[in-house]
Scaffold this motif. Sequence first.
Motif, PDB file in Angstrom:
ATOM      1  N   LEU A 255       0.451  -4.887   9.664  1.00 37.18           N
ATOM      2  CA  LEU A 255      -0.897  -5.147   9.174  1.00 37.18           C
ATOM      3  C   LEU A 255      -0.970  -4.677   7.731  1.00 37.18           C
ATOM      4  CD1 LEU A 255      -3.847  -6.010   9.754  1.00 37.18           C
ATOM      5  CD2 LEU A 255      -4.285  -3.637  10.420  1.00 37.18           C
ATOM      6  N   SER A 256      -1.132  -5.615   6.799  1.00 40.77           N
ATOM      7  CA  SER A 256      -1.071  -5.273   5.378  1.00 40.77           C
ATOM      8  C   SER A 256      -2.416  -4.898   4.793  1.00 40.77           C
ATOM      9  CB  SER A 256      -0.516  -6.460   4.585  1.00 40.77           C
ATOM     10  OG  SER A 256      -1.411  -7.554   4.693  1.00 40.77           O
ATOM     11  N   GLY A 257      -3.501  -5.232   5.480  1.00 40.79           N
ATOM     12  CA  GLY A 257      -4.807  -4.913   4.923  1.00 40.79           C
ATOM     13  C   GLY A 257      -5.917  -5.425   5.810  1.00 40.79           C
ATOM     14  N   VAL A 258      -7.119  -4.946   5.532  1.00 39.50           N
ATOM     15  CA  VAL A 258      -8.291  -5.342   6.302  1.00 39.50           C
ATOM     16  C   VAL A 258      -9.477  -5.520   5.365  1.00 39.50           C
ATOM     17  CG1 VAL A 258      -7.575  -4.174   8.435  1.00 39.50           C
ATOM     18  CG2 VAL A 258      -8.909  -2.922   6.732  1.00 39.50           C
ATOM     19  N   SER A 259     -10.425  -6.349   5.782  1.00 47.30           N
ATOM     20  CA  SER A 259     -11.716  -6.341   5.110  1.00 47.30           C
ATOM     21  C   SER A 259     -12.460  -5.139   5.657  1.00 47.30           C
ATOM     22  CB  SER A 259     -12.472  -7.642   5.371  1.00 47.30           C
ATOM     23  OG  SER A 259     -12.723  -7.818   6.754  1.00 47.30           O
ATOM     24  N   ALA A 260     -13.242  -4.490   4.836  1.00 49.66           N
ATOM     25  CA  ALA A 260     -13.760  -3.182   5.220  1.00 49.66           C
ATOM     26  C   ALA A 260     -15.064  -2.872   4.498  1.00 49.66           C
ATOM     27  CB  ALA A 260     -12.723  -2.106   4.875  1.00 49.66           C
ATOM     28  N   GLY A 373       1.956   3.959   9.636  1.00 56.26           N
ATOM     29  CA  GLY A 373       2.537   2.656   9.938  1.00 56.26           C
ATOM     30  C   GLY A 373       2.965   1.859   8.716  1.00 56.26           C
ATOM     31  N   ARG A 374       2.434   2.221   7.545  1.00 52.82           N
ATOM     32  CA  ARG A 374       2.753   1.447   6.347  1.00 52.82           C
ATOM     33  C   ARG A 374       3.478   2.283   5.282  1.00 52.82           C
ATOM     34  NH1 ARG A 374       2.938  -3.822   6.628  1.00 52.82           N
ATOM     35  NH2 ARG A 374       2.524  -3.927   4.392  1.00 52.82           N
ATOM     36  N   LEU A 375       2.803   3.336   4.778  1.00 51.26           N
ATOM     37  CA  LEU A 375       3.371   4.051   3.637  1.00 51.26           C
ATOM     38  C   LEU A 375       4.653   4.800   3.987  1.00 51.26           C
ATOM     39  CD1 LEU A 375       0.590   3.265   2.477  1.00 51.26           C
ATOM     40  CD2 LEU A 375       0.616   5.417   1.214  1.00 51.26           C
ATOM     41  N   LEU A 376       4.730   5.382   5.187  1.00 50.76           N
ATOM     42  CA  LEU A 376       5.957   6.075   5.565  1.00 50.76           C
ATOM     43  C   LEU A 376       7.131   5.126   5.766  1.00 50.76           C
ATOM     44  CD1 LEU A 376       4.868   8.974   7.974  1.00 50.76           C
ATOM     45  CD2 LEU A 376       5.512   9.091   5.555  1.00 50.76           C
ATOM     46  N   HIS A 377       6.829   3.828   5.802  1.00 50.86           N
ATOM     47  CA  HIS A 377       7.884   2.812   5.920  1.00 50.86           C
ATOM     48  C   HIS A 377       8.081   2.071   4.597  1.00 50.86           C
ATOM     49  CE1 HIS A 377       8.532   3.057  10.335  1.00 50.86           C
ATOM     50  NE2 HIS A 377       7.305   3.544  10.300  1.00 50.86           N
ATOM     51  N   ARG A 379       5.812   0.762   2.504  1.00 54.12           N
ATOM     52  CA  ARG A 379       4.995  -0.435   2.330  1.00 54.12           C
ATOM     53  C   ARG A 379       3.663  -0.090   1.672  1.00 54.12           C
ATOM     54  NH1 ARG A 379       6.417  -2.180   8.455  1.00 54.12           N
ATOM     55  NH2 ARG A 379       8.549  -2.832   8.074  1.00 54.12           N
ATOM     56  N   HIS A 380       2.739  -1.011   1.708  1.00 52.48           N
ATOM     57  CA  HIS A 380       1.436  -0.844   1.076  1.00 52.48           C
ATOM     58  C   HIS A 380       0.349  -1.301   2.034  1.00 52.48           C
ATOM     59  CE1 HIS A 380       1.736  -5.204   0.480  1.00 52.48           C
ATOM     60  NE2 HIS A 380       2.952  -4.976   0.018  1.00 52.48           N
ATOM     61  N   PHE A 381      -0.892  -0.913   1.761  1.00 53.35           N
ATOM     62  CA  PHE A 381      -2.015  -1.267   2.631  1.00 53.35           C
ATOM     63  C   PHE A 381      -3.263  -1.394   1.769  1.00 53.35           C
ATOM     64  CE2 PHE A 381      -5.474  -0.653   5.621  1.00 53.35           C
ATOM     65  CZ  PHE A 381      -5.036  -1.311   6.763  1.00 53.35           C
ATOM     66  N   THR A 382      -4.026  -2.473   1.997  1.00 51.70           N
ATOM     67  CA  THR A 382      -5.201  -2.751   1.173  1.00 51.70           C
ATOM     68  C   THR A 382      -6.472  -2.820   2.007  1.00 51.70           C
ATOM     69  OG1 THR A 382      -3.955  -3.937  -0.531  1.00 51.70           O
ATOM     70  CG2 THR A 382      -6.297  -4.433  -0.368  1.00 51.70           C
ATOM     71  N   TYR A 383      -7.504  -2.132   1.541  1.00 51.51           N
ATOM     72  CA  TYR A 383      -8.871  -2.293   2.044  1.00 51.51           C
ATOM     73  C   TYR A 383      -9.603  -3.183   1.045  1.00 51.51           C
ATOM     74  CZ  TYR A 383      -8.384   1.764   5.223  1.00 51.51           C
ATOM     75  OH  TYR A 383      -8.013   2.641   6.211  1.00 51.51           O
ATOM     76  N   LYS A 384     -10.140  -4.313   1.510  1.00 53.03           N
ATOM     77  CA  LYS A 384     -10.921  -5.215   0.655  1.00 53.03           C
ATOM     78  C   LYS A 384     -12.369  -5.173   1.117  1.00 53.03           C
ATOM     79  CE  LYS A 384     -12.192  -8.525  -2.103  1.00 53.03           C
ATOM     80  NZ  LYS A 384     -13.608  -8.308  -1.814  1.00 53.03           N
ATOM     81  N   THR A 390     -14.813  -4.762  -4.565  1.00 50.82           N
ATOM     82  CA  THR A 390     -14.027  -3.543  -4.465  1.00 50.82           C
ATOM     83  C   THR A 390     -12.792  -3.736  -3.581  1.00 50.82           C
ATOM     84  OG1 THR A 390     -15.973  -2.164  -4.758  1.00 50.82           O
ATOM     85  CG2 THR A 390     -14.066  -1.134  -3.746  1.00 50.82           C
ATOM     86  N   ALA A 391     -11.652  -3.208  -4.043  1.00 49.00           N
ATOM     87  CA  ALA A 391     -10.423  -3.201  -3.254  1.00 49.00           C
ATOM     88  C   ALA A 391      -9.711  -1.885  -3.489  1.00 49.00           C
ATOM     89  CB  ALA A 391      -9.527  -4.376  -3.630  1.00 49.00           C
ATOM     90  N   ILE A 392      -9.135  -1.328  -2.424  1.00 50.69           N
ATOM     91  CA  ILE A 392      -8.377  -0.081  -2.499  1.00 50.69           C
ATOM     92  C   ILE A 392      -7.012  -0.334  -1.879  1.00 50.69           C
ATOM     93  CG2 ILE A 392      -8.254   2.342  -1.814  1.00 50.69           C
ATOM     94  CD1 ILE A 392     -11.338   2.239  -1.444  1.00 50.69           C
ATOM     95  N   THR A 393      -5.956  -0.208  -2.681  1.00 53.93           N
ATOM     96  CA  THR A 393      -4.592  -0.413  -2.189  1.00 53.93           C
ATOM     97  C   THR A 393      -3.819   0.897  -2.237  1.00 53.93           C
ATOM     98  OG1 THR A 393      -4.513  -2.733  -2.883  1.00 53.93           O
ATOM     99  CG2 THR A 393      -2.413  -1.635  -2.547  1.00 53.93           C
ATOM    100  N   PHE A 394      -3.337   1.333  -1.074  1.00 55.97           N
ATOM    101  CA  PHE A 394      -2.454   2.488  -1.000  1.00 55.97           C
ATOM    102  C   PHE A 394      -1.017   1.989  -1.120  1.00 55.97           C
ATOM    103  CE2 PHE A 394      -6.270   3.851   1.209  1.00 55.97           C
ATOM    104  CZ  PHE A 394      -6.415   5.185   0.841  1.00 55.97           C
ATOM    105  N   VAL A 395      -0.232   2.621  -1.971  1.00 54.50           N
ATOM    106  CA  VAL A 395       1.164   2.219  -2.132  1.00 54.50           C
ATOM    107  C   VAL A 395       2.056   3.444  -2.003  1.00 54.50           C
ATOM    108  CG1 VAL A 395       0.594   0.260  -3.610  1.00 54.50           C
ATOM    109  CG2 VAL A 395       1.103   2.462  -4.657  1.00 54.50           C
ATOM    110  N   SER A 396       3.268   3.209  -1.519  1.00 56.14           N
ATOM    111  CA  SER A 396       4.260   4.276  -1.447  1.00 56.14           C
ATOM    112  C   SER A 396       5.150   4.202  -2.674  1.00 56.14           C
ATOM    113  CB  SER A 396       5.102   4.129  -0.173  1.00 56.14           C
ATOM    114  OG  SER A 396       5.887   2.943  -0.252  1.00 56.14           O
ATOM    115  N   THR A 397       5.985   5.217  -2.844  1.00 56.43           N
ATOM    116  CA  THR A 397       6.861   5.234  -4.017  1.00 56.43           C
ATOM    117  C   THR A 397       7.920   4.139  -3.952  1.00 56.43           C
ATOM    118  OG1 THR A 397       8.204   6.916  -2.893  1.00 56.43           O
ATOM    119  CG2 THR A 397       6.546   7.699  -4.458  1.00 56.43           C
TER     120      THR A 397
END
Length: 470
Positions: A255-260, A373-377, A379-384, A390-397
């Motif tokens: 799951l890469s992102g959700v509307s929120a 489920g995303r950053l520790l693997h 990946r990235h995750f977006t709240y739209k 407004t959008a918030i994307t969490f990203v890992s290194t």
Amino acid sequence: MDEVRPTSGAQAHGLVSLFPPGLQAIYGECRRLYPDQANPLQVTAIVKYWLGGPDPLDYISMYRNMGCPAQDIQEHWHYVSFGLSDLYGDNRVHEFAGLDKPSGFGFELTFRLKREVGETAPPTWPAELMQGLARYVFQSENTFCSGDHVSWHSPLDNSESRIQHMLLTEDPQMQPIQTPFGTVSFLQIVGVCTEELQAAQQWNGQGILELMRGVRVAGGPWLITDMRRGETIFDIDPHLQERVDQGIETEGSNLSGVSAKCVWDDLSRPPEDEEDSRSICIGSQPRRLSDKDTEQIRETLRKGLEFNSKAALPPINSQRQSHERPQSRKDSLESESSAAIVPHELVRTRQLESVHLKFNQESGTLLPLCLRGRLLHGRHFTYKSINGDTAITFVSTGVEGAFATEEHPYAAHGPWLQILLTEEFVEQMLGDLQELNTREETKLPKEYSWPDKKLKISVLPDAVFDNPLQ
């Protein structure tokens, strides 16, 4: 909508030319499965969508399927939609893209509902459910694909049922077809309980669907929905939870992102600093996402649905032509807001010193999924936001192409915020946010703060987002 008998049997009377070619192609696939049901009961839109009516689907046909005793598949009702693909070929609803391209949105919906003892006619409520999903597709231009999930938060038949959400999969009997206006596949709606939806979010929809295929009362091989099912697959077979936990641990979530319902504030600047204004300006017009940022967010969400060996934020492609249909239409019902994003000029990247993130409870409970489920693997995750741009994307290194960096972990393009979190910080946050993992409702508001990281997260009641000026 009104319930009528269709005229698909007109073929036997030499009236085939009266039927649009796209409609005939779908009827042909239905006749292959149901040769003895030339005139199934059908729900039709009284005023067609292309004449200003509210229902995008022109027809929903309802067939009686006898199942397959040899495979222990029970008798059920089979619903098939007509209208998400191009039925007419004259641009009244869909533009023709080419024979080798998707016809219309490229798919139709199906649904399989368990036939109750003594039931002589199919219930018609699934038709309205399918119309609701079709309205979402038409309004948002986001299509569905197998494995997607839909958070419905209400019994599908408006009863007291535990079946309150949906997953989507390929119909087990209907084959993709070639029509005069392009290709059409058939996506089946599968009713699921809240716990099964959450498992699909935390792991992936395809994995949960495969588990359900092995549980007869939860659907069996053909994934037949039983609205009277009172137990989840995890109640029926507790060992299935171990399968899910193992999948999350080894594979993470797709799951890469959700509307929120979400807001972010830049705490680095005073609110009155108009030049570097916050992402959401209560009482004033918020900044708009640029067309390039919009495209990148869409591609980010789509890419997150795929398992790649190396996660990356896709590059912005400014050469996409307006008449081309972007692959973002493969997003799930929750990956995008149904409201259109208004493009604007490209804005500069701002590095922020301190940020405050605000989520409603439903969005907040997904934070552990985002982190574990995303950053520790990698990946990235977006709240739209569903209430604006407004959008918030969490990203890992490990994610390439982000404008947030380890040196500047908080960065923004207009109302799009990116937050880069190190693995060490993710582990710390998971420990601090552990109470969000519970299925019990948390007493709100809840605040979490990491002063050394200059990050604050609040989980707030829905009313804060529904009535921001109050």
